[in-house]
Design an enzyme around this catalytic site. Structure first.
Site, PDB file in Angstrom:
ATOM      1  CG  ASP A  44      -2.228  -0.821   0.861  1.00  0.00           C
ATOM      2  OD1 ASP A  44      -2.218  -1.549  -0.159  1.00  0.00           O
ATOM      3  OD2 ASP A  44      -3.199  -0.736   1.613  1.00  0.00           O
ATOM      4  CG  HIS A  82      -4.772   0.580  -1.951  1.00  0.00           C
ATOM      5  ND1 HIS A  82      -5.590   1.591  -2.398  1.00  0.00           N
ATOM      6  CD2 HIS A  82      -5.370   0.100  -0.837  1.00  0.00           C
ATOM      7  CE1 HIS A  82      -6.620   1.728  -1.578  1.00  0.00           C
ATOM      8  NE2 HIS A  82      -6.507   0.828  -0.619  1.00  0.00           N
TER       9      HIS A  82
END
EC number: 3.1.3.16
Length: 883
Positions: A620, A653
């Protein structure tokens, strides 16, 4: 669109072979077929990815006027066959509901676990322009007809259609029985009532054509390739259709020299590479030689055949054919891609109808070339929290049409939201029943695999003295007064962390950014990573740039990604690391926090502490924060400079269908320009598919981004995941690894539905204990969740959640932390608190105003949720609130 510079990293077109070991006897096998469609649908609860073959002709006849074979309309069918990629089995489906009429030369596009069909020609002549939806959700197969208001494309055949930007059904070209067409129409699946809109794109418009192909790239560009014009001449051009942020569509001519003009071919994207196969020339003569297999690399801006870059359109003689090229000497076949594999079924070779099933693997390991341009960007076939179906609804026309409209909307939203890529299960109509149905599929007991028995010689572990210990005191940097960079450092007992259980989650609604994309290219001089480090690694002196323009261009981004990618390709899926090592949690583009952590606790440089301690980052790196570009480029540069000491694993992500929604794509566009920005965003996401997925420290601590979920029982399961990997091919193991969370506290055992979305779970302390015992581990370190104190203990200290970004989303006011694992495996948490707001600071006001604006706009799109333990609003329960 750009063209490739010298030395661009490109990989020739792959070789095709027959699929081995597939099953499908009798009526289950599609048999001889041409003029059909082949479409990939997203995995469901009971199946992995499947290929749906529909329609087509089962017989041919000689053309009266041309002397060339054509389809026999009386032999056209509307049968449906499904190929399960995991089990390698063909099955004929018999969906409920009224099916579309038999047809061939129609168009099809996948929307989540549904397939939309339009147009074609059959025994009764031209098919209507109605949209038919085959719903495969929840493994209950049913046909629906979608009601569309207003004028539409009209009956046509030989046209093409795909889902663009995970939202727009776009159909292009074809023949209406009177003339060859050049028009383009779009249907917004997110807007009701449904209406077709005739597009009036800017740019270089393609000429009228039929029997072309149109394929949507993951980032939303539709690529029209080849076809036959009104005079019967085959075409060799290719055009990209994209929608700008203003909503205006534009055609752009693709660069390069294609190996051959063609029509009645097949084409499908794998990442940024459009794989084009087969086709015929004027008079129906099959394309031979190397031209039968081609790739348009939209990232490098070049066409390739089996030998490499095509510089002129000179077809090889027959004695130069390889076996793969001979296999692809066909037309009227169909192709689809799953992961890095391209599948082809049937077609026509001269007057011979085919029933063979081919596959090519574009995986880099199987290539003798190294390329940064060809691994697959994840398809946005992911799941919608609002996606609720009732497959048992009455079959009257009114109810069917209404429900099919709702289903199509929800399915397209599922693509756009892209959250539960493998596990979108159809739910009942209400939110409550959605939660109930999920709960029914998840028991309170941990589903430990019977095929993964506990080691016989491992006892309960109660008598063992653990080697891994969490230090009783954490190092904390207090909140800084304005202008005071000295920072008061203090140590706090772990007992003083009252907020340790206050986990928090970012949120969103179900909106998505419009699609923005382009074709482009790259390359840059050697030593670029040193330039990046010199420019960005300034722990004490870094300030956000006054100008938002990024200091690297797409050419340099490509160079940086390529160099880092070569290192990641050589690393195992589960890294084996040694202490001492620093572990970092989510950063989310908050580059200032990364610099503060480096400043306070050491940074990776020979002037810092890299000579005696390693660095591990748990994913992330992008989204939410305003400086994702600085964050990811510096980490990649550090990886290149210190490949044995700086380690990066993947977070949830690091996937295109997620970071397209949560800020990274928008940042790339705003700071690099639309064309360069979209290309750079695509290139970063190609690299993300190569990142390792977990790390072991001294064989006693495992580090991952998410958790063990319901499916991960052994480390070997993670090690067997082959990279490059995307969410749609990683299945439940990858989903659990990147997305699962611990339960609320140690009193909640087993598995529970995860508020992040359907198919996602939380796992209890019993799962943690069993996993550690089974794998002889003493600790799990994971990230993924915002926690108030920057770190949080779970499962009686056997799991630690780590989060390094402070004041997440500008609203959380949480601390950020790292964990320092010493040689004796004593773990010391080190914290920084959020910076206080500036008080009339002219120096920082402009950049902080920009930060605030960025956060406010993104939070409107994806509002953050309350801190852990506060009630969740009903409106957020089925949003993207928890990514």
């Amino acid at each position: 669109m750009g063209t490739a510079g010298k030395g661009a990293w490109v990989v020739p077109a792959p070789a095709y072979r027959e699929v081995e070991g597939w099953e499908g006897a009798g009526d289950d096998s599609p048999g001889f077929r041409c003029g059909h469609s082949l479409t990939v649908v997203a995995p469901t609860k009971g199946h992995g990815p499947r290929l749906i073959l529909f329609g087509g002709a089962t017989a041919i006849e000689a053309g009266a006027s041309s002397g060339m074979p054509g389809i026999r309309l009386a032999g056209v069918t509307n049968s449906v066959h499904s190929y399960d990629v995991d089990t390698r089995r063909w099955t004929r489906l018999h969906p409920a509901g009224e099916p579309p009429s038999p047809r061939a030369a129609h168009a099809a596009a996948a929307v989540g676990t549904m397939v939309v069909f339009q147009g074609g020609i059959g025994p009764a002549g031209h098919s209507t322009d109605d949209l038919y939806v085959l719903d495969l959700t929840n493994d209950k197969f049913k046909w629906h007809r979608v009601v569309v208001q207003g004028a539409g494309p009209g009956p046509r055949y030989g046209h093409c259609m795909d889902l663009v930007a995970q939202r727009y059904l776009v159909t292009v070209s074809g023949n209406d029985g009177k003339r060859v067409l050049s028009d383009a129409w779009a249907l917004d699946t997110a807007q009701k009532p449904y209406r077709w809109q005739k597009l009036n794109p800017d740019g270089d418009r393609p000429s009228a054509r039929m029997y072309a192909t149109a394929s949507a790239r993951t980032d939303g560009m539709l690529l029209l390739c080849g076809g036959r014009d009104a005079s019967g001449m085959p075409l060799s051009d290719a055009y990209g259709l994209l929608m700008h942020t203003s909503g205006q569509w534009e055609w752009t001519l693709a660069p390069g020299v294609s190996p051959s003009p063609r029509y009645q071919h097949a084409a499908v994207f794998v990442g940024a590479r459009l794989h084009v196969t087969g086709g015929v020339l004027r008079g129906g003569r099959a394309i031979e030689g190397e031209g039968a297999i081609a790739v348009l690399d939209t990232a490098a801006g070049v066409w390739l055949d089996r030998n490499g870059i095509v510089t002129s359109r000179t077809l090889k003689s027959s004695h130069d054919h390889d076996a793969s090229s001979d296999l692809l000497r066909r037309c009227r076949h169909a192709a689809a891609s799953v992961g890095t594999q391209i599948y082809i079924y049937g077609g026509l070779r001269g007057d011979i109808l085919l029933d063979d099933f081919l596959v090519a693997d574009n995986a880099p390991i199987q290539s003798e070339f190294t390329s940064s341009m060809y691994d697959r960007v994840p398809r946005a076939e992911n799941q919608n929290r609002n996606h609720n179906f009732n497959s048992d609804s009455p079959t009257t026309n009114n109810s069917t049409d209404k429900k099919s409209i709702d289903m199509l909307t929800q399915a397209s939203a599922a693509e756009a939201e892209a959250v539960s890529a493998v596990w979108r299960a159809a739910q009942e109509a209400s939110h409550a029943s959605s939660e109930d149905s999920l709960s029914e599929g998840i028991g309170s007991e941990s589903p430990l695999s019977e095929t993964s028995p506990m080691p016989e010689d491992l006892d309960d572990g109660g008598s063992l003295e653990p080697d891994v210990k969490l230090h009783s005191r954490a190092v904390v940097v207090s909140k800084e007064a304005v202008g005071d960079l000295g920072c008061l450092v203090r140590q706090l007992s772990l007992d003083q962390f009252e907020n340790e259980s206050r986990r928090m989650h970012p949120s969103s609604n179900d909106q998505s950014y419009p699609a923005k994309k382009a074709l482009n290219r790259q390359r840059s001089p050697q030593g670029l990573h040193k330039k990046v480090i010199s420019f960005l690694l300034k722990p004490r002196n870094w300030r956000a740039p006054a100008e938002r323009a990024f200091f690297l261009d797409s050419y340099e981004v490509g160079e940086l990604c390529y160099a880092a990618e070569q290192i990641f390709m050589q690393e195992p899926t589960v890294l084996q690391l040694k202490a001492p090592i620093k572990v970092f949690g989510d950063l989310h583009g908050q580059f200032g926090d990364l610099m503060r952590l480096f400043d306070e606790y050491g940074y990776p440089s020979t002037a810092g502490d890299i000579t005696y301690i390693d660095y591990l980052f748990l994913g992330d790196y992008v989204d939410r924060g305003q400086h994702s570009l600085e964050t990811i480029t510096l980490l990649l540069a550090l990886k290149i400079e210190y490949p044995e000491n700086v380690h990066l694993i993947r977070g949830n992500h690091e996937a295109a269908d997620i970071n397209a929604l949560f800020g990274f794509r928008l940042e790339c566009i705003e700071r690099m320009g639309e064309s360069d920005g979209i290309w750079a965003w695509t290139r970063f996401n190609q690299l993300f598919n190569y990142l390792p997925l977990a790390a072991m420290i001294e064989k006693k601590i495992i580090c991952m981004h998410g958790g063990i979920g319901r499916s991960i029982n052994t480390i070997e399961q993670i090690e067997k995941l082959e990279r490059p990997i995307t969410m749609d091919v990683g299945s439940i193991i990858l989903m659990d690894l990147l997305w699962s969370d611990p339960t609320e506290n140690d009193s909640v055992e087993g598995l529970r539905p995860n508020a992040r979305g359907p198919g996602l779970v939380t796992f209890g302390p019993d799962r943690v204990t069993e996993f550690c015992k089974r794998n002889r581990l003493q600790l799990i370190i994971r990230a993924h969740e915002c926690v108030m104190d920057g770190f949080e203990r779970f499962a009686h200290g056997q799991l630690i959640t780590l989060f390094s970004a402070t004041n997440y989303c500008g609203t959380a006011n949480n601390a950020g932390a790292i964990l320092v694992v010493g040689r004796g495996l004593v773990i010391v948490p080190k914290l920084i608190h959020p910076l206080p707001p500036p008080v009339n600071s002219p120096e920082s006001s402009p950049e902080r105003a920009m930060d605030a604006t960025w956060m406010q706009e993104l939070n409107i799109q994806r509002p953050p949720t309350p801190t852990r333990g506060r009630p969740q609003s009903a409106s957020d329960r089925n949003s993207l609130a928890y990514i």
